[in-house]
Design an enzyme around this catalytic site. Structure first.
Site, mmCIF file in Angstrom:
data_model
loop_
_atom_site.group_PDB
_atom_site.id
_atom_site.type_symbol
_atom_site.label_atom_id
_atom_site.label_comp_id
_atom_site.label_asym_id
_atom_site.label_seq_id
_atom_site.Cartn_x
_atom_site.Cartn_y
_atom_site.Cartn_z
ATOM 1 C CG ASN A 176 -2.331 0.624 0.739
ATOM 2 O OD1 ASN A 176 -2.338 1.717 0.190
ATOM 3 N ND2 ASN A 176 -3.426 -0.066 0.981
ATOM 4 N NE ARG A 177 -2.041 5.040 -3.700
ATOM 5 C CZ ARG A 177 -2.860 4.060 -4.086
ATOM 6 N NH1 ARG A 177 -3.433 3.275 -3.184
ATOM 7 N NH2 ARG A 177 -3.095 3.848 -5.364
ATOM 8 C CG HIS A 224 1.465 -2.185 -3.980
ATOM 9 N ND1 HIS A 224 0.870 -2.203 -2.747
ATOM 10 C CD2 HIS A 224 0.443 -2.268 -4.888
ATOM 11 C CE1 HIS A 224 -0.446 -2.300 -2.891
ATOM 12 N NE2 HIS A 224 -0.727 -2.326 -4.172
ATOM 13 C CG HIS A 227 -2.180 -6.823 -5.334
ATOM 14 N ND1 HIS A 227 -3.167 -6.740 -6.294
ATOM 15 C CD2 HIS A 227 -2.042 -5.576 -4.840
ATOM 16 C CE1 HIS A 227 -3.566 -5.476 -6.382
ATOM 17 N NE2 HIS A 227 -2.910 -4.750 -5.514
ATOM 18 C CE1 TYR A 265 -4.567 -7.438 -9.357
ATOM 19 C CE2 TYR A 265 -6.660 -6.283 -9.523
ATOM 20 C CZ TYR A 265 -5.287 -6.260 -9.494
ATOM 21 O OH TYR A 265 -4.621 -5.065 -9.622
ATOM 22 C CG ASP A 271 -7.977 1.459 -4.227
ATOM 23 O OD1 ASP A 271 -7.446 0.644 -3.441
ATOM 24 O OD2 ASP A 271 -7.356 2.038 -5.132
ATOM 25 C CD GLN A 308 -6.521 -0.448 0.102
ATOM 26 O OE1 GLN A 308 -6.261 -0.205 1.281
ATOM 27 N NE2 GLN A 308 -6.762 0.509 -0.771
ATOM 28 C CD GLU A 313 -4.522 -5.008 -2.211
ATOM 29 O OE1 GLU A 313 -3.536 -4.297 -1.979
ATOM 30 O OE2 GLU A 313 -5.446 -4.625 -2.947
HETATM 31 C C1 GAL Z 1 -4.075 -1.775 -4.911
HETATM 32 C C2 GAL Z 1 -4.225 -0.339 -4.570
HETATM 33 C C3 GAL Z 1 -4.787 0.360 -5.789
HETATM 34 C C4 GAL Z 1 -3.893 0.124 -6.988
HETATM 35 C C5 GAL Z 1 -3.646 -1.357 -7.158
HETATM 36 C C6 GAL Z 1 -2.633 -1.669 -8.223
HETATM 37 O O1 GAL Z 1 -3.554 -2.470 -3.809
HETATM 38 O O2 GAL Z 1 -5.062 -0.191 -3.457
HETATM 39 O O3 GAL Z 1 -4.929 1.746 -5.547
HETATM 40 O O4 GAL Z 1 -2.700 0.828 -6.831
HETATM 41 O O5 GAL Z 1 -3.168 -1.920 -5.980
HETATM 42 O O6 GAL Z 1 -3.058 -1.277 -9.493
#
Ligand code: GAL
Length: 340
Positions: free
Chosen positions: A78-79, A104, A173, A175, A243, A277, A304
């Site tokens: 994350n950020r 990340h 991460h 999906y 998000d 997340q 996440e």
């Molecule tokens: C997620 C994040 C999103 C985006 C994505 C990657 O974990 O919350 O904002 O950055 O990864 O595309």
């Protein structure tokens, strides 16, 4: 439980990559490139196996993608605002690879490195040693993830130790799309969480958690993912959809459940981590060609499990500092069942 391994290509810098297959009631493929969950096949309510993650057939797909499909994220998932933080009064500067922010783990995060792999009786252990100041993070961090497959459960055990104080936040991460294709907006989601972390325009948490009650963020009863996604809530506009970090109540087990009504496939997530997340794949834009064609917006959702975003700069969030005398030990379990 059976495990096999096969060669899976070579990175541009000449490192050999492998693909491991773990089979029990579900079949999981993991690569040591990026510590990536490449595929999970799980049965629907009639027992028919189907793919439930987004991914690529070849390692080149992962090397060329910017969307972190199935990858292990570190050193800090994350950020981190403006790519900077302090430990014990010392300033550290990281790459600003997402607008003004660090995202990340940086330009070459744990998702873009080759992990050491060791096959175990019930799974696979991946290990990675990131050196002092790699991507700007202090301390040499020895990290490992043990993937264990037990019947319908994939367990991820995270372990990390450092030789100098650092920050750590590891996640996966993946999906998920329990229908095996199409949009995830009809999936039904339940999250045992009363509060989430609203963000500012740059997607950094504002510092205080808001109650989900009375908002489209309330998933305390199973609700369609897409039911309220376009209702104009300022936080949904900001994220282009969901998000956001949820503060898990940490009472129930599992804490999250996703069901796809057509197939009946259900994913339950349990974790020791304080947050998750929830991301609805808003940035996916069809530019990546996955195993079933273009990977479109909202064709996968991420859960996440994590410590909260930007914790190194947020005094009220649980600390993510790891010191040499400590161990980072966390666990997340994904269980695949069906709803009748
Ligand atoms: C997620 C994040 C999103 C985006 C994505 C990657 O974990 O919350 O904002 O950055 O990864 O595309």
């Amino acid at each position: 439980m059976e495990t096999t391994s096969e060669p899976w290509g070579i990175t541009p810098s000449g490192e050999r990559v492998k693909l491991f297959t773990l089979s029990d009631e579900i079949t999981v493929k993991i690569s040591n490139y990026g510590g990536t969950i490449v595929s999970i096949q799980a049965p629907d309510r009639s027992g028919r196996m189907g793919e439930v993650t987004l991914g690529f057939n070849t390692v080149d797909g992962y090397i060329n993608s910017d969307f972190y499909l199935g990858a292990t994220i570190g050193r800090y998932a994350n950020r981190i605002a403006n790519g900077e933080f302090y430990i014990d009064g010392e300033a550290y500067k990281l790459a600003q690879n997402n607008g003004p922010n660090h995202l990340h783990g940086g330009i070459k995060g744990y998702d873009k490195v080759v992990w050491d792999a060791e096959l175990l009786e019930s799974g696979l252990r991946l290990s990675y040693r990131s050196t002092d100041m790699e991507e700007g993070y202090p301390g040499t961090l020895e990290a490992s993830i043990t993937f264990t497959l037990r019947e319908d459960r994939l367990e991820l055990d995270y372990l990390a130790v450092t030789d100098n104080p650092t920050v750590v936040n590891l996640t996966n991460h993946a999906y998920f799309n329990l229908a095996g294709g199409g949009s995830v907006l009809r999936h039904r989601l339940w999250i045992d969480s009363d509060r989430y972390s609203p963000v500012g325009e740059n997607m950094i948490p504002l510092g205080k958690h808001d109650v989900v009650e009375g908002t489209p963020f309330d998933f305390r009863e199973a609700t369609e993912v897409g039911g309220r996604i376009n209702d104009g809530h300022v936080q949904l506009e900001r994220g282009g959809g969901y998000d956001h970090n949820y503060v898990l109540n940490q009472i129930s087990n599992p804490q999250i459940r996703v069901t796809e009504p057509e197939s009946g496939r259900t994913l339950e997530v349990s974790t020791t981590m304080p947050g998750v997340q929830f991301y609805t794949g808003n940035f996916l834009d069809g530019s990546d060609k996955g195993r079933n064609g273009p990977i479109n917006r909202r064709s996968g959702l991420c859960l996440e499990t994590q410590f909260f975003p930007d914790s190194p700069n947020q005094p009220d969030f649980p600390s993510t500092i790891l010191r040499p005398c400590e161990k980072y030990i966390e666990k997340t379990v994904y269980r695949f069942t069906t709803e009748s």
